[in-house]
Structure formats: C-alpha cells, structure tokens
Design a protein around this motif. Structure first.
Motif, PDB file in Angstrom:
ATOM      1  N   THR A 349       0.861  -1.183   0.000  1.00 54.87           N
ATOM      2  CA  THR A 349       0.000   0.000   0.000  1.00 54.87           C
ATOM      3  C   THR A 349       0.899   1.236   0.000  1.00 54.87           C
ATOM      4  N   ALA A 350       0.284   2.392  -0.219  1.00 50.58           N
ATOM      5  CA  ALA A 350       1.052   3.626  -0.219  1.00 50.58           C
ATOM      6  C   ALA A 350       1.557   3.953   1.184  1.00 50.58           C
ATOM      7  N   HIS A 351       2.643   4.721   1.227  1.00 49.21           N
ATOM      8  CA  HIS A 351       3.214   5.231   2.466  1.00 49.21           C
ATOM      9  C   HIS A 351       3.703   4.089   3.362  1.00 49.21           C
ATOM     10  N   ALA A 352       2.963   3.674   4.358  1.00 51.26           N
ATOM     11  CA  ALA A 352       3.491   2.741   5.372  1.00 51.26           C
ATOM     12  C   ALA A 352       3.221   1.283   5.039  1.00 51.26           C
ATOM     13  N   GLY A 353       3.105   0.957   3.765  1.00 50.07           N
ATOM     14  CA  GLY A 353       2.795  -0.419   3.394  1.00 50.07           C
ATOM     15  C   GLY A 353       3.931  -1.383   3.681  1.00 50.07           C
ATOM     16  N   GLU A 354       3.622  -2.681   3.606  1.00 50.16           N
ATOM     17  CA  GLU A 354       4.632  -3.721   3.827  1.00 50.16           C
ATOM     18  C   GLU A 354       5.403  -3.996   2.536  1.00 50.16           C
ATOM     19  N   SER A 355       6.620  -4.493   2.717  1.00 43.90           N
ATOM     20  CA  SER A 355       7.531  -4.737   1.590  1.00 43.90           C
ATOM     21  C   SER A 355       7.058  -5.909   0.730  1.00 43.90           C
ATOM     22  N   ILE A 356       7.115  -5.718  -0.584  1.00 42.40           N
ATOM     23  CA  ILE A 356       6.887  -6.794  -1.563  1.00 42.40           C
ATOM     24  C   ILE A 356       8.263  -7.251  -2.039  1.00 42.40           C
ATOM     25  N   THR A 357       8.523  -8.546  -1.939  1.00 40.75           N
ATOM     26  CA  THR A 357       9.874  -9.059  -2.206  1.00 40.75           C
ATOM     27  C   THR A 357       9.860 -10.059  -3.363  1.00 40.75           C
ATOM     28  N   LEU A 358      10.891  -9.977  -4.159  1.00 42.35           N
ATOM     29  CA  LEU A 358      11.140 -10.973  -5.211  1.00 42.35           C
ATOM     30  C   LEU A 358      12.384 -11.747  -4.790  1.00 42.35           C
ATOM     31  N   ASP A 359      12.263 -13.054  -4.693  1.00 44.34           N
ATOM     32  CA  ASP A 359      13.327 -13.856  -4.084  1.00 44.34           C
ATOM     33  C   ASP A 359      13.494 -15.165  -4.857  1.00 44.34           C
ATOM     34  N   TRP A 360      14.322 -16.032  -4.301  1.00 42.69           N
ATOM     35  CA  TRP A 360      14.573 -17.362  -4.864  1.00 42.69           C
ATOM     36  C   TRP A 360      14.341 -18.414  -3.787  1.00 42.69           C
ATOM     37  N   THR A 361      14.036 -19.604  -4.225  1.00 47.45           N
ATOM     38  CA  THR A 361      13.852 -20.715  -3.292  1.00 47.45           C
ATOM     39  C   THR A 361      14.585 -21.943  -3.810  1.00 47.45           C
ATOM     40  N   ASP A 362      14.974 -22.816  -2.899  1.00 43.88           N
ATOM     41  CA  ASP A 362      15.616 -24.074  -3.294  1.00 43.88           C
ATOM     42  C   ASP A 362      14.602 -25.114  -3.753  1.00 43.88           C
ATOM     43  N   ASN A 363      13.324 -24.821  -3.598  1.00 44.08           N
ATOM     44  CA  ASN A 363      12.291 -25.736  -4.087  1.00 44.08           C
ATOM     45  C   ASN A 363      12.255 -25.715  -5.611  1.00 44.08           C
ATOM     46  N   GLU A 364      11.772 -26.804  -6.198  1.00 47.69           N
ATOM     47  CA  GLU A 364      11.600 -26.833  -7.654  1.00 47.69           C
ATOM     48  C   GLU A 364      10.508 -25.864  -8.082  1.00 47.69           C
ATOM     49  N   GLU A 365       9.417 -25.790  -7.304  1.00 42.43           N
ATOM     50  CA  GLU A 365       8.272 -24.982  -7.678  1.00 42.43           C
ATOM     51  C   GLU A 365       8.457 -23.533  -7.206  1.00 42.43           C
ATOM     52  N   SER A 366       7.904 -22.616  -7.995  1.00 43.20           N
ATOM     53  CA  SER A 366       7.849 -21.214  -7.597  1.00 43.20           C
ATOM     54  C   SER A 366       6.582 -20.986  -6.770  1.00 43.20           C
ATOM     55  N   SER A 367       6.572 -19.875  -6.021  1.00 43.31           N
ATOM     56  CA  SER A 367       5.428 -19.652  -5.141  1.00 43.31           C
ATOM     57  C   SER A 367       5.287 -18.170  -4.793  1.00 43.31           C
ATOM     58  N   PHE A 368       4.115 -17.831  -4.222  1.00 40.79           N
ATOM     59  CA  PHE A 368       3.881 -16.493  -3.685  1.00 40.79           C
ATOM     60  C   PHE A 368       3.249 -16.646  -2.315  1.00 40.79           C
ATOM     61  N   GLU A 369       3.998 -16.291  -1.283  1.00 41.87           N
ATOM     62  CA  GLU A 369       3.523 -16.409   0.085  1.00 41.87           C
ATOM     63  C   GLU A 369       4.062 -15.242   0.902  1.00 41.87           C
ATOM     64  N   ALA A 370       3.211 -14.713   1.789  1.00 42.29           N
ATOM     65  CA  ALA A 370       3.621 -13.662   2.726  1.00 42.29           C
ATOM     66  C   ALA A 370       4.310 -12.511   2.011  1.00 42.29           C
TER      67      ALA A 370
END
Length: 526
Positions: A349-370
């Motif tokens: 969200t604007a101003h005091a929103g929480e961080s959106i992160t793009l990362d990597w995982t050791d799992n085979e599958e990709s995901s979107f969580e938290a």
C-alpha cells in the motif's frame, strides 16, 4: 582429397544454372558410358550418389562441388539432376539433352554448351579426385592412372576429358597419401555443417487459428546449447538476425521440456506453460514488475506486473523481441534479483505499506507467500533479441545482458537452407527452388545483409504454384522478393545495396531488369 575440396571451396562459384548443368552433364556422360538408354529416377539417384555423395551417414553428405556446398543425400538425384532435365524445362541443364529430356540422351554438343557457359573450367586433378575417390589404386599409382579411371567412368577420351577441364592447375599433391583421407579429418570449413531438423508447435499458445507444426533446421551445436542452457540457467537470451526462428525455438524447447521434463533435470510432470509477452516502447517498470495502482475504492494498492505473476503461477516467462522496449530501464530494479539475490520491488500500500519481495527458493516450484514471490529452481526467463534492429530500437547494456546466457542463433548456411527448402517445398520446380536458394546465398554472403530463412521461405510460398516455363516466373520472384525484403533493401546504404545487386545478378537469382524494378521501390518502401 582435402586439397581437391579446398580447391572447389575457394573456386569462384558458378551461377546456379551453370553448376546444375555441370552435374547434369557428368550424370549424362555416365549414362552414355554405361549404356543406360532410358534412365529412371532410380538411375539418377544412384548415379548422383556415385558422383557426389561423400558420406551417406550424414544428412548433408552430398557435395555440390561447382558451388561448394553440401546438401541432403536422400533423393538427391531426383531433386537436382532429374527435376532439372526431365520436365521439358528450357534451361541450361535441360538443353544438354535431346528434347530437353535426360531420358533422350545427350545432344552431340553437350560438352561445348557447358564449357561455353562456364567462366572457367575446373582443375583436372581436382575433378578427378572427386570422381575416383572410392577407387582402390595399387601402390605407386599417379595422376595419369587416376585420369584414366575418370575418363573411363565418363566414357571420354583423353582429349575429350581435357576439353572440359583445366590441366594447367595442379593440386601440388601426389595421388596417394598415408594415411588415407577421411571426412572426420577434414577441417571444419570443408565439412558439411551438422544440422538438426525439428518440428515445433505454434509459438503463441493463445493463437486464434490452429497453425500447422513448423519445420526448422538448426545447427546441431545450437540445439545442444539451447538444451543445456535450459537445464542449467534461469535466464536465457536468444540473439540473431530476423527470420532465424528465435521465438520458434523457444516454443520448441518449452514443448520438449513439457514432454520429457526429467531429461532436463526437472521433476516428473513439470509443465512450463510459458507466458508470452512482446514488449514495446510504451512498456515501463510497472508493466514488467508492478507497482501501486488504485483499487475499486481509489486506494493505492500493489498490482503485480507480468514477471511476479509468472513466478506466482509457476509459469515460465518469454519476452519475445525483448529490445522493442528499454529493458535497461525497465529491468534496472531487478539487477540484484537477476544475480540470484532477494530484492524489494514495492510496497503493498502507499506510504506505510509492507515490503513486496522478489526472491529465490531451493524448491523446484515457484510460489507467492507472505508478500514474497519466490522463483524455484525450475523457473526460466527467456528473451529474444534482434541485433539488426539495435540501431532503430533499444540496446541491452552489459550490466543487464551479462546476467543472461546468450545463445547465438545465426542465419543458416546456404547448404542447410537448401535442405530446409527441400523439406518445406519438395515439389517446387528445381529452377524456382534454385532461384530462392540463390537469393538466400546472395544475402548470406555479406554480414550486413544476412537474414534468417523464414523470410525467404515466404518467397517460396508466393511462387510455389508457378509453372517455370511461363514467361512471368522472373517477375514473380522479383515481386515476392520486394514484398518480403523490400523494407530491408530500403535501409541498406548504397554500397551494400550495389554489392548485393551484383551478387543477385551474377548468381542468376534476379535479372537485371528485375533488380532495376525492385530498387525503383526503394524510396517508397523507405
């Protein structure tokens, strides 16, 4: 043999029609010598094999010495000599035979017709080496012995053989060498280029029409690079001139992974199900990565772009024609992530929103969580790039491009293009097929004019139903050329265009009148 092949490789190539006439003459001489009164297609195939096929184990093991290229072995006699001389074609090769038909035998002055049409004659030792390459000579034999075997094969006397060859040019080699020559020992520039023929599905899964599978011929090493890159690296960029099939190759390799994921190191049942996007100059970071956008109430909320969505859905992402957009600017915030590290790409969200992160995982599958998009080990990002367009669209800087493995997708060599033509248009008249191949060869000869085969295959599509005995075949070739390549010749500078025109005229691809007509449209198309 290496010296003989090197001679033909370096010899100024004959026009396609002259090269075809030489092959037809030698084939006709063998028929006459061996008493083949009414040859068949089978006779033509077998004789052309004896004369010109060096290795039947290779798809392109058939030599075309007078233009120095290699072509496919299968049905080579039918697709070259037979088609040129059995259909009543009033061409140079056909004119060597009574009633323009190889089944009626050579005309009395056939040798003179070919000699008079040739700018020079082949070296006698070089031609002999090719004709007698499989003959077992006793120790101590010399060139005189070899010439006699060649004369016997062709049914010629020594003066007759001398009349069609140049005896003043020596290879500077004895007839017999130790060890004997072999295809494997030849330098790479003399060998056939190893190619692979693939069948690939339509590039765009969302196509509104059902397209037929595409036949593509690529160098075997290119195929290997693509396969190994997909198995090992997350970011892959295919680079090459227009028409080389870069997008088609991406569609092909994703289908290969879908059919047999375990052979690439992916888990069983894995389906890349790629998302295809074609960037353009209007693209921004918002399109690819995302950002804040108003929701239904007008509040600014995080809206994911194409890449995070592809990760969340565990689907590969393909950015076709990548350099249509300013990727240095658009992907700038991703440089850290492209180095396989975590990066913040926005706030929810604007101003005091929480961080959106793009990362990597050791799992085979990709995901979107938290609020974290995590790309798995099986996730891939493909791009295709036209360096020919770099002056007119966007370049990709080293900071970005070094994070990709870059695979060159070059234009096919002319011999491989001939193979592709024969597979795509097996029934196209040989004169017309040769004309399209000559167009391709003329463009291939200069890096400034090299283009991929797809553009030239459209020329064949335009003329495929034409009768070459009609008077308008040359006009149809010129029309197809200007329709498909006019935009390119309009962009060439004068020196490049003039040299191209000379090549097209000299190899018989385009007549002088045809070239004049084509270039008259330059300003219109430019």
């Amino acid at each position: 043999m290496e010296a003989a092949l090197n001679y033909f490789h370096g010899m100024e190539p004959f026009q396609t029609k002259v090269s075809s006439a030489w092959e037809a003459l030698l084939t006709g001489l063998v028929f006459t010598s061996e008493g083949v009164a009414s040859p068949t297609i089978k006779d033509a195939d077998e004789t052309v094999d004896r004369l010109f096929t060096f290795d039947r184990r290779l798809e392109e093991g058939r030599l075309k010495p007078f233009r120095y290229s290699w072509s496919q072995v299968a049905n080579s006699g039918r697709k070259t000599v037979w088609n040129q001389t059995s259909r009543g074609n009033n061409n140079l090769a056909g004119s060597l035979f009574n009633n323009l038909d190889i089944r009626r035998g050579l005309v009395p002055n056939a040798r003179s017709i070919v000699v008079n049409a040739s700018p020079h004659l082949p070296a006698k030792e070089a031609l002999t080496a090719i004709l007698v390459r499989d003959h077992q000579f006793p120790s101590g034999s010399g060139w005189g012995d070899a010439h006699k075997v060649a004369e016997q094969l062709l049914g010629l006397t020594q003066p007759e053989y001398d009349s069609i060859t140049d005896n003043s040019l020596s290879l500077g080699q004895p007839l017999l060498a130790d060890p004997e020559w072999s295809m494997a020992a030849l330098p790479d520039f003399l060998k056939p280029v190893a190619t692979t023929t693939i069948q690939t599905p339509p590039k765009a899964a969302s196509s509104l029409t059902q397209q037929a599978p595409t036949t593509l011929v690529i160098e075997t090493r290119t195929e290997r690079m693509i396969r190994r890159a997909v198995a090992r690296f997350p970011f892959i960029l295919l680079v090459g001139p227009p028409g080389t099939g870069k997008g088609t190759l991406v569609a092909w390799i994703t289908e290969q992974v879908r059919q047999d994921p375990e052979s690439f190191g992916f888990p069983a049942g894995f389906d890349p199900e790629p998302i295809w996007r074609t960037p353009d100059e209007s693209w921004s970071t918002f399109d690819l990565i995302g950002g804040l956008a108003p929701d239904d109430t007008g509040a600014l909320k995080w809206s994911a772009g194409t890449l995070p969505n592809a990760v969340a859905e565990d689907r590969w992402l393909v950015l076709d024609e990548t350099n249509r957009a300013d990727m240095d600017k658009i992907m700038g915030p991703l440089l850290t992530w492209l180095s396989l590290q975590s990066v913040e790409i926005g706030r929810n969200t604007a101003h005091a929103g929480e961080s959106i992160t793009l990362d990597w995982t050791d799992n085979e599958e990709s995901s979107f969580e938290a609020l974290t998009y995590s790309a798995g080990r099986s996730w891939r990002l493909f791009g295709t790039y036209n360096p020919a367009d770099a002056q007119r669209v966007f370049r990709m800087g080293l900071a970005l491009s070094r994070r990709f493995v870059v695979i060159p997708i070059p234009a096919l060599d002319p011999a491989s293009f001939d193979t592709l033509m024969s597979k795509k248009f097996p029934d196209l008249d040989q004169d017309l097929s040769d004309a399209v191949s000559a167009l391709y060869s003329a463009h291939y000869a200069d890096p400034h004019t090299q283009l991929g085969p797809a553009i030239f295959l459209r020329i064949a599509e335009y003329i495929v139903d034409d009768d070459p005995t009609t008077n308008d075949s040359d006009e149809l070739v010129a029309e197809a050329y200007v329709m498909n390549l006019g935009k390119y010749i309009a962009a060439y500078d004068d020196a490049v265009l003039e040299a191209l025109g000379e090549r097209l005229n000299s190899n018989g691809a385009i007549t002088e009148d045809g070239w004049s007509w084509i270039t008259s449209h330059r300003s219109t198309l430019g």
